[in-house]
Design a protein around this motif. Structure first.
Motif, PDB file in Angstrom:
ATOM      1  N   ARG A 161       0.886  -1.112   0.192  1.00 26.87           N
ATOM      2  CA  ARG A 161       0.018  -0.038  -0.100  1.00 26.87           C
ATOM      3  C   ARG A 161       0.769   1.156   0.161  1.00 26.87           C
ATOM      4  O   ARG A 161       0.622   2.314  -0.595  1.00 26.87           O
ATOM      5  CB  ARG A 161      -1.013   0.141   1.364  1.00 26.87           C
ATOM      6  CG  ARG A 161      -1.973  -1.142   1.120  1.00 26.87           C
ATOM      7  CD  ARG A 161      -2.971  -0.845   2.513  1.00 26.87           C
ATOM      8  NE  ARG A 161      -3.953  -1.674   2.386  1.00 26.87           N
ATOM      9  CZ  ARG A 161      -4.682  -2.096   3.381  1.00 26.87           C
ATOM     10  NH1 ARG A 161      -4.966  -1.243   4.200  1.00 26.87           N
ATOM     11  NH2 ARG A 161      -5.875  -3.119   3.076  1.00 26.87           N
ATOM     12  N   ALA A 164       1.805   1.990  -3.601  1.00 26.17           N
ATOM     13  CA  ALA A 164       0.947   2.554  -4.462  1.00 26.17           C
ATOM     14  C   ALA A 164       0.814   4.228  -3.861  1.00 26.17           C
ATOM     15  O   ALA A 164       0.397   4.859  -4.712  1.00 26.17           O
ATOM     16  CB  ALA A 164      -0.341   1.915  -4.290  1.00 26.17           C
ATOM     17  N   LYS A 165       0.838   4.198  -2.670  1.00 22.32           N
ATOM     18  CA  LYS A 165       0.558   5.719  -2.180  1.00 22.32           C
ATOM     19  C   LYS A 165       1.331   6.668  -2.570  1.00 22.32           C
ATOM     20  O   LYS A 165       1.051   7.635  -2.809  1.00 22.32           O
ATOM     21  CB  LYS A 165       0.265   5.427  -0.585  1.00 22.32           C
ATOM     22  CG  LYS A 165       0.175   6.856  -0.014  1.00 22.32           C
ATOM     23  CD  LYS A 165       0.370   6.765   1.695  1.00 22.32           C
ATOM     24  CE  LYS A 165       0.187   7.945   2.309  1.00 22.32           C
ATOM     25  NZ  LYS A 165       0.433   8.027   3.887  1.00 22.32           N
ATOM     26  N   ALA A 203      -1.154  -1.668  -6.650  1.00 26.03           N
ATOM     27  CA  ALA A 203      -1.084  -0.649  -7.396  1.00 26.03           C
ATOM     28  C   ALA A 203      -2.163  -0.644  -8.543  1.00 26.03           C
ATOM     29  O   ALA A 203      -2.785   0.270  -8.971  1.00 26.03           O
ATOM     30  CB  ALA A 203       0.103  -0.948  -8.297  1.00 26.03           C
ATOM     31  N   ILE A 208      -2.373   1.995 -11.223  1.00 20.39           N
ATOM     32  CA  ILE A 208      -0.963   2.053 -11.561  1.00 20.39           C
ATOM     33  C   ILE A 208      -0.263   0.815 -12.094  1.00 20.39           C
ATOM     34  O   ILE A 208      -0.739  -0.506 -11.473  1.00 20.39           O
ATOM     35  CB  ILE A 208      -0.321   2.551 -10.107  1.00 20.39           C
ATOM     36  CG1 ILE A 208      -0.701   4.008  -9.648  1.00 20.39           C
ATOM     37  CG2 ILE A 208       1.248   2.546 -10.544  1.00 20.39           C
ATOM     38  CD1 ILE A 208      -0.350   4.226  -8.118  1.00 20.39           C
TER      39      ILE A 208
END
Length: 230
Positions: A161, A164-165, A203, A208
């Motif tokens: 996470r 992705a963040k 993602a 993403i």
């Protein structure tokens, strides 16, 4: 009363000969210890640098290993002080910036050799695992690279996470995952494969793309995409 002589210490002539060989195009044929000798000239303006250069190569194995060695390990070698450590680390930093400049702000997928060169320079000789992320924009241009985590000799904790963040924060639409194996063997482990699956899922939920996951060894690498794992 003895005769006055203008004879200079032998190492001064040796330094000049090394410089002349280097400047006349002979750098490629110079062994690691001679290149290291020259690097030490600025830190040791007097005296013969050959014994220390050879001692460092004997301890660490190669010029690349010397430049990448932790400061505390360099300092274990007799004759190495803060000035020499700083000089060696400055050379490594300059090399990293050169290879990074070749890759940054260029389309990563069409400049793959430059990307690999940078990853090798940055990570191949680290003695602990690092997990690095290369962030790409909509044109697949490399806009940033960051080390997200540093672990032990054989493990790095990765938080999908967070990957992705951070991509969202940088307005990246794709990433390339990179980590090193200090053992030198770039083959992915089962843990590497499972972790990659989790990052890809996290993602994808945010739109993403994970283009690849590279594992960097010493002078070699593996690609999840090439291996059919991605």
């Amino acid at each position: 009363m003895g005769a006055v002589t203008d004879e200079k210490p032998h190492h001064l002539g040796h330094r000049q000969r090394l410089r002349e060989r280097f400047m006349s195009g002979g750098a490629a044929s110079m062994p690691d210890y001679e290149v290291l000798e020259m690097l030490l000239f600025s830190a040791l303006p007097r005296g013969d640098t050959k014994p220390l250069a050879k001692a460092l190569i004997d301890r660490f194995g190669s010029l690349a290993d010397v430049l990448s060695a932790p400061p505390e390990r360099l300092a274990e070698v007799k004759g190495v002080g803060d000035g020499i450590v700083a000089a060696l680390k400055l050379v490594r930093e300059a090399g990293l910036r050169l290879t990074r400049a070749k890759a940054l702000n260029r389309p990563a997928l069409s400049s793959w050799a430059a990307v690999l060169e940078y990853c090798q320079a940055a990570m191949a000789y680290e003695n602990r695992e690092q997990f690095r992320i290369l962030f790409l924009d909509r044109k697949n241009t490399l806009i940033a690279d960051e080390v997200q985590q540093t672990g032990t000799i054989d493990h790095t904790p990765v938080y999908p996470r967070e990957v992705a963040k951070r991509a969202l924060e940088l307005d990246a639409t794709a990433v390339i995952l990179v980590h090193n194996h200090p053992s030198g063997d770039p083959n992915p482990s089962r843990a590497d494969i499972e972790m990659t699956k989790k990052v890809v899922a996290a993602a994808a939920a945010l739109g993403i793309v994970v283009h690849d996951h590279l594992i960097i060894g010493r002078g070699t690498h593996s690609s999840f995409k090439s291996l059919g794992l991605l």
